[in-house]
Design a protein around this motif. Sequence first.
Motif, short mmCIF file in Angstrom:
data_model
loop_
_atom_site.label_atom_id
_atom_site.label_comp_id
_atom_site.label_asym_id
_atom_site.label_seq_id
_atom_site.Cartn_x
_atom_site.Cartn_y
_atom_site.Cartn_z
N ALA A 26 -1.77 -32.67 -45.64
CA ALA A 26 -2.37 -31.33 -45.55
C ALA A 26 -3.81 -31.35 -46.06
O ALA A 26 -4.71 -30.79 -45.43
CB ALA A 26 -1.53 -30.34 -46.36
N PHE B 169 1.06 -27.39 -37.71
CA PHE B 169 1.38 -27.96 -39.01
C PHE B 169 2.65 -27.31 -39.53
O PHE B 169 2.78 -26.09 -39.49
CB PHE B 169 0.23 -27.74 -40.00
CG PHE B 169 0.43 -28.46 -41.29
CD1 PHE B 169 0.10 -29.80 -41.41
CD2 PHE B 169 0.99 -27.82 -42.39
CE1 PHE B 169 0.31 -30.49 -42.59
CE2 PHE B 169 1.21 -28.50 -43.58
CZ PHE B 169 0.86 -29.84 -43.68
N PHE C 72 -5.03 -31.15 -37.45
CA PHE C 72 -4.09 -31.54 -38.51
C PHE C 72 -3.75 -33.03 -38.46
O PHE C 72 -3.53 -33.64 -39.49
CB PHE C 72 -2.81 -30.70 -38.43
CG PHE C 72 -3.06 -29.25 -38.67
CD1 PHE C 72 -3.40 -28.80 -39.93
CD2 PHE C 72 -2.98 -28.32 -37.65
CE1 PHE C 72 -3.66 -27.45 -40.17
CE2 PHE C 72 -3.22 -26.97 -37.86
CZ PHE C 72 -3.57 -26.54 -39.13
#
Lengths: 363, 363, 363, 363
Positions: free
Chosen positions: B239, B6, A229
């Motif tokens: 993202a 995340f 990420f």
Amino acid sequence: MAGNSFGDIFKISTFGESHGKAIGVIIDGCPSLIDIDEDFIQSELDKRKPGQSKITTQRKESDTAQILSGVFEGKSTGTPIAIVIPNEDQRSKDYSHIQDKFRPSHADYTYQMKYGVRDYRGGGRSSARETAARVAAGAIAKLFLKQRGIEIFAHVSGVGKLEAPNLDSNNLQDLLERREQNIVRCADPASAAEMVTFIDEVRKNGDTVGGRISCIIRNVPVGLGEPVFDKLHADLAKAMMSINAVHGFEYGSGFAGSEMFGSEHNDIFVNQQEQVKTLTNFSGGIQGGISNGMDITFKTAFKPVATIMRDQATINEEGESTTISGKGRHDPCVVPRAVIIVEAMAALVIADHLLKHEAYHNA
Amino acid sequence: MAGNSFGDIFKISTFGESHGKAIGVIIDGCPSLIDIDEDFIQSELDKRKPGQSKITTQRKESDTAQILSGVFEGKSTGTPIAIVIPNEDQRSKDYSHIQDKFRPSHADYTYQMKYGVRDYRGGGRSSARETAARVAAGAIAKLFLKQRGIEIFAHVSGVGKLEAPNLDSNNLQDLLERREQNIVRCADPASAAEMVTFIDEVRKNGDTVGGRISCIIRNVPVGLGEPVFDKLHADLAKAMMSINAVHGFEYGSGFAGSEMFGSEHNDIFVNQQEQVKTLTNFSGGIQGGISNGMDITFKTAFKPVATIMRDQATINEEGESTTISGKGRHDPCVVPRAVIIVEAMAALVIADHLLKHEAYHNA
Amino acid sequence: MAGNSFGDIFKISTFGESHGKAIGVIIDGCPSLIDIDEDFIQSELDKRKPGQSKITTQRKESDTAQILSGVFEGKSTGTPIAIVIPNEDQRSKDYSHIQDKFRPSHADYTYQMKYGVRDYRGGGRSSARETAARVAAGAIAKLFLKQRGIEIFAHVSGVGKLEAPNLDSNNLQDLLERREQNIVRCADPASAAEMVTFIDEVRKNGDTVGGRISCIIRNVPVGLGEPVFDKLHADLAKAMMSINAVHGFEYGSGFAGSEMFGSEHNDIFVNQQEQVKTLTNFSGGIQGGISNGMDITFKTAFKPVATIMRDQATINEEGESTTISGKGRHDPCVVPRAVIIVEAMAALVIADHLLKHEAYHNA
Amino acid sequence: MAGNSFGDIFKISTFGESHGKAIGVIIDGCPSLIDIDEDFIQSELDKRKPGQSKITTQRKESDTAQILSGVFEGKSTGTPIAIVIPNEDQRSKDYSHIQDKFRPSHADYTYQMKYGVRDYRGGGRSSARETAARVAAGAIAKLFLKQRGIEIFAHVSGVGKLEAPNLDSNNLQDLLERREQNIVRCADPASAAEMVTFIDEVRKNGDTVGGRISCIIRNVPVGLGEPVFDKLHADLAKAMMSINAVHGFEYGSGFAGSEMFGSEHNDIFVNQQEQVKTLTNFSGGIQGGISNGMDITFKTAFKPVATIMRDQATINEEGESTTISGKGRHDPCVVPRAVIIVEAMAALVIADHLLKHEAYHNA
């Protein structure tokens, strides 16, 4: 959580609104014994401050940084560095004409709905004034990176439909000097001249226009960035998209790369004097989210400034139709002042990932 | 810190490599009492899994999700939901031909330099296999958002230089059905046909090609997103940029918006049946980093897959020149399978910001 | 946020309930190239598992750890290490007698109120079974610390009103061996014998009793810990207080130190063969929140286990008075099995602070 | 990471050293529309400031808080509240007598080793002056909690071997008034008188002494705290242990509870006028890490202040033996001024967990 902090190890937290007493920033996690050059911090702030030239807002703020903590005898102590920038030029104006109206493409409406209250005298935290705190913090990050030989250079590569040609030099110092010789901060003198003329025209029309900023980061060691990420380019993207008015981000080959074939796009590894390099750099210096030692390159797109010197239809807090009229002196194009913000945010991302990498690397 | 997690409140942590025993994910922070439909989770994974059609890799993995915790009698309990997806199809192949070579535009080189070790049998964490874990987590996020009426739709809007026209419908369910009627996952049937033909040709050439995915998020309440660093679009950018092969992101007017004038670009507020709307949506549903209730729209650009079925020059771990030859069956174009990953990551961002907003909003 | 993770750089996230399919943990941030000895991990789990002796619960679970990722050819790869421990011994018992009753001093009531749902077949996440995942993660942390020469030793120093004398040896290996020679895990043989007899008596009475565990950490480099909120002892305190049933924590001189004068309590610095030492160690190896190179010492207090083999008054979900009767086989005293949990959590704190310190120290 | 922040949603970040320009704090995550009473903030700071009475240090600092941001027309705006407290009384003293010496049981040595630099004019971040920033932040948290009816009360329950009896009143307002009627801040007048006499004697001896502070938090809703690592009492423990000089923490039955039997210790649930209560409160208001609605009770132990007015042996930076002599005016006992710090940190923990709980609870 409330999103006023950025970074994990080299972390900054900003505060302040355009119409409060001061804005500022805490830089927490700067290693000790870094030379803190206050003149350099101020010179960075001067590149962002309003009133620099005819193509920026004429509002005057001296934006003087004051270090409150974390520096002892010219060096960082490893403890939080707090910097405060007092707000000036807060004339007790009459805001009654906008107090209960939602300015188009501003954050007035979303703020009111989110918080149930807003300081109608300015944009609150959505004011671009907040970015001065980022520039001060970015200056500290640059001073840290400088000790490692890492260089960051950004410039205006496009304004409206005008696009500067690719840079003709590899020397970032030269480019920096060229950039600072014009008020639009484009390192290509011919393009710069066109851009200045164009922005000035837009300004006279009471309008605004968007633009683009390109950035190069050099001498980044191999290994920065985390594979999933927190890819290095994902954190750069977040950093850039968090700057007011940015609507797009691409690195390396970017959007154009999505039109290419793999056989064109792959960067071939070669051994150049015992250093691993790639023949092309469509990867933008990052592979699998991790720096590969080549130049890191990216571009950001800024929408036109929302405040225009024209009458616009809108609604007020009661939902009634009304008109709002541009007043005051605003930037016709945000990119000349935003160049230094892009550099600051890039420096913060690299500093944070450098420390992150070394935490594990030395284990 | 190592970047395998995340989100802040609705948080996921993924684990696993392509050649280990399993990959998986912990979803931590999903509210209790959400209906957890295991069939839905599996149907989402099926949209990402390899071997779906002639234009994806022919590798076969059933990608069966197993829920280990956090669900009781069909409902979330508010505790971590762990999902494991066993790795199959791990034939004890001969990897000696690539064991010490760096594949161009892969993460082999950066991994070796970062960690001093890598599992040469696959891409380690940089393998796109990791994204199956994201899809499983995204399915949980979608189930949560569904209870709030929030819809997410992505489709392939471009492959190479082919570009689909703007969508001609506002009904996301219709578009979803149209998308699923072709193997490239483009909601415009005519473009889809062209894309399939083109990708198949590219595949026969032993080459790969990039593409673009567009996404719409509907019925997001006003107020999601934080005004400074955690702008809603900044988190969407991170993202998306964290998905393998993504090189660019734009929202609302995007890069094109940077060529526009403020007078064209501003979205005028109007009161439509007691609801605040804007006449245009160049803001992409987000103003000052905060959702304004309009559709959230963004686009991502994917570079061509690095593994091509051709010989390429490269170097090995000793820095010697060598050649690497494509083997196995790989995707000629990644976007058809990536559509569901884009939706998953978007769902995770919205779920996290929804909870974040409500933490303060209810106070 | 939902509190299932611990640590910043060397970070663990646990999942799983006592009555689900499995419990487990992701260790994220373990440096690469650490030797991962699976037998050691299992031997640690065996010290925590139920059914070890007559003074622990007779429930049988083999607690077999399975590594799913992050280890390649016996070494850590720097990527997340996922460990799963399947749940066994889940007989389909009849839980109707407790399904809607709140057991005294258990988490039934607070869970029901917090989540609106609970798995009445066990304690959910509040079950001490969750600590098996911590022990597995702690074993990885110990393997990392071992490469740095750091040793951790805990033992039972008190049960009920019985208190072991101060340790008569400085050799942690010797103490460890002595500790493992008795089932109560006290390094003083005479006290151990008394404790075993006492606990067995308590068990026969259908009652339970509390106890205390003392811990020593040796060879910690100078400099670990952050001076303000993340003081090394503050993080140790949080780690220990997060263990089920712990009601108190003290380090160095502890509560007794609060009765002393400064002139008694100050630890005088001396230079012993070019090493800085202190003559006494009331500071418990930590000054200003930062390790000073002396032994780190702390003690934790565990309340008696809540489940007793006697009838107790309570209320049900409707708020009606009722009675609950102890059933099954539970621990009469938790400390013999908790020794290894204390060590595991201590190892995790030290590993995390070691990496944290080095992130800045190497800058 | 560098540990200058506390809290996840209601988060504070402090900065500043005793000998810099100012100390301060950013409170990030305070909900909007909370009444911000500046007089209350100042009155809290006045309870911590030096020079209050004959049993505290005679150093004079007015500790005047200045709010720089986040408050508009008397109410919080939901954006960061920055508070600055300028340092005064920084006479350009001669520090040459301690510049290169390590004061016993201070952080001089660990600081020098950790950072390679320290501001020898004071304790840097380890100075108790930093806690003024916590008190200012805690005042904001209290104002938020007050709107929810939550009350916090701490007082000095022990000094040296003197111990106050259990409180004879349930009315926290009464106790608060009684506490403020004496300079040691003990709510039991007889004990207070003894303590004052004792501390004054210690002071005349040039010595210092430790003490204990007990705290009660009332009207906390059921459900605060997370069941695994972020147990409510684990976060309280970390908060308290992060206060300078604290060496021990216990909640509910604490260390004494570890000597009890389960049959004595279990808190029996009863239904009192449609409210769930427990007959005893050995759980200290927290079960399974989650508040159960009963009073939250805990106690902290403070070691004696390290600076004594006597000569002590020590070493200097070169490792040579030397002597250090107490100078200046220091606190003979830290607890009278620390009462307000304990309350501040408790308020911050409760505020953070309240928002955390509501984030999920409202979903």
